[in-house]
Structure formats: structure tokens, C-alpha cells
Motif scaffolding. Structure first.
Motif, PDB file in Angstrom:
ATOM      1  N   TYR A   1       0.844  -1.198   0.000  1.00  0.00           N
ATOM      2  CA  TYR A   1       0.000   0.000   0.000  1.00  0.00           C
ATOM      3  C   TYR A   1       0.878   1.247   0.000  1.00  0.00           C
ATOM      4  CZ  TYR A   1      -4.126  -2.797   0.950  1.00  0.00           C
ATOM      5  OH  TYR A   1      -5.157  -3.688   0.846  1.00  0.00           O
TER       6      TYR A   1
ATOM      7  N   ALA B   1      -0.463  -1.694   6.685  1.00  0.00           N
ATOM      8  CA  ALA B   1      -1.498  -0.787   6.183  1.00  0.00           C
ATOM      9  C   ALA B   1      -2.794  -0.961   6.970  1.00  0.00           C
ATOM     10  CB  ALA B   1      -1.743  -1.031   4.697  1.00  0.00           C
TER      11      ALA B   1
ATOM     12  N   ILE C   1      -4.359   5.831   2.377  1.00  0.00           N
ATOM     13  CA  ILE C   1      -3.659   4.559   2.190  1.00  0.00           C
ATOM     14  C   ILE C   1      -4.302   3.856   0.997  1.00  0.00           C
ATOM     15  CG2 ILE C   1      -3.093   2.341   3.242  1.00  0.00           C
ATOM     16  CD1 ILE C   1      -3.258   3.824   5.984  1.00  0.00           C
TER      17      ILE C   1
END
Length: 189
Positions: free
Chosen positions: A9, A162, A179
């Protein structure tokens, strides 16, 4: 037919409407192409018109609040936080761990500082070489992306990292974070 898989991510954020290099001396930049040649430069007193816990300057440096810094430090990842103001409440975040990435589009090579003025279209070489998805950690790409002084490595999060940071953004109301998945196409068998 290709399927997309998430290999990590990107930690992006809102713009803080500031320039990281606003008061930087001329020797921080190549006098031929204008790219940054001093990756260790830090402003003495970065002023942010738009305060957020995670934000980016116009020249693409990720700045975090003391609150966000302290949270990340509890996760025990290898990340440096470099103060960018006198009272040490704002920090440039610099992951220590590097993952291999390439820029698939390179333009205007500078003979003086030996870098391209434009590097775009990031490719996750780490995945192509290993076939492994990032699970844990906060990483910098091995290559900087963008144009001119805006070129800077991308911050990549492992999938589990993430998730943890995403939950913390909601729980602690960290302002500014974005994100986003980094996906690659894989052929169906």
C-alpha cells in the motif's frame, strides 16, 4: 486475462500547502537541471498553513505530527523521523528499509548530477523478482519518482502494516492519511 493483486500500500496524504525547499540554499540543487542533490537537507522552520497528522508538501515530502510519529514508533519499524521545526512537533518521515522499484519512464538525463529530471511510472521490481507480497513494514522505494525537486521515494506499507495504520487513523483520528493499494496484474493459470 489478468487479475490484479495487492502487493503493498502507498502512504499518501493531503497537501499541507507548504514548500519543503522554500528557504533552501542554492547548493541543495543541481545548477544544470534543478533537481535536489542533497537528500539530507532539512528546513530549520517549516511552516504548515494546513496542519494534519500526515501531509505532503508541494515538493512531495511527507511531514508527520509528533502524535503520528509516536504512534509509528510503538510499531517498532525501522523509520527515521527528522525534525523540520525548532520545537520538534513536525517531522520528515524517512523509512530505513528500501524495496526495489524502477521508473518505467525516464526523461532528461543530467550529465552533471547523473539523475533524470523526470522519473515516473513506478514498477514494483521486488514483487517481479520474488513473487512475494509485502506483509509487514514501512518502506521507501529504491527509486525517486516525480519531476525536478519533487522527486522523492514513495512510502510503501506492507499489507498488515497498512491495516494497522488504517485502524489507528480511525481510532486516533489521525488527519490527512490516504492509504491506497499498489496492485500488479498477474496472468490467470
Amino acid at each position: 486475462m489478468n487479475n490484479l493483486i495487492t502487493v503493498g500500500y502507498t502512504l499518501s496524504a493531503i497537501c499541507n500547502h507548504a514548500y519543503f525547499f522554500d528557504d533552501a540554499p542554492d547548493n541543495v540543487f543541481c545548477d544544470q537541471c534543478g533537481c535536489c542533490i542533497d537528500g539530507d537537507y532539512l528546513p530549520k522552520e517549516l511552516k504548515l498553513p494546513n496542519r494534519a497528522d500526515i501531509s505532503y508538501t508541494y515538493d512531495h515530502r511527507c511531514i508527520v505530527s509528533q502524535r503520528f510519529k509516536e504512534f509509528i514508533e510503538t510499531l517498532d519499524y525501522k523509520v527515521d523521523f527528522l525534525p523540520v521545526n525548532q520545537n520538534k512537533t513536525l517531522f520528515l518521515i524517512k523509512p530505513v528499509q528500501i524495496i526495489k522499484y524502477s521508473a518505467y519512464q525516464l526523461e532528461k538525463y543530467c550529465e552533471k548530477c547523473h539523475q533524470y529530471q523526470h522519473q515516473v511510472v513506478p514498477g514494483p521490481d521486488f514483487y517481479y523478482e520474488t513473487g512475494k507480497v509485502l506483509q509487514n513494514g514501512i518502506f521507501f522505494t529504491s527509486t525517486a519518482f516525480g519531476s525536478g525537486i519533487e522527486k522523492w521515494p514513495i512510502i510503501i506499507l506492507g499489507t498488515e502494516t497498512a491495516r494497522v495504520i488504517g485502524e489507528a487513523v480511525k481510532k486516533f483520528k489521525f488527519r490527512g492519511a490516504d492509504i491506497s493499494p499498489r496492485e500488479v496484474g498477474v496472468k490467470n493459470k
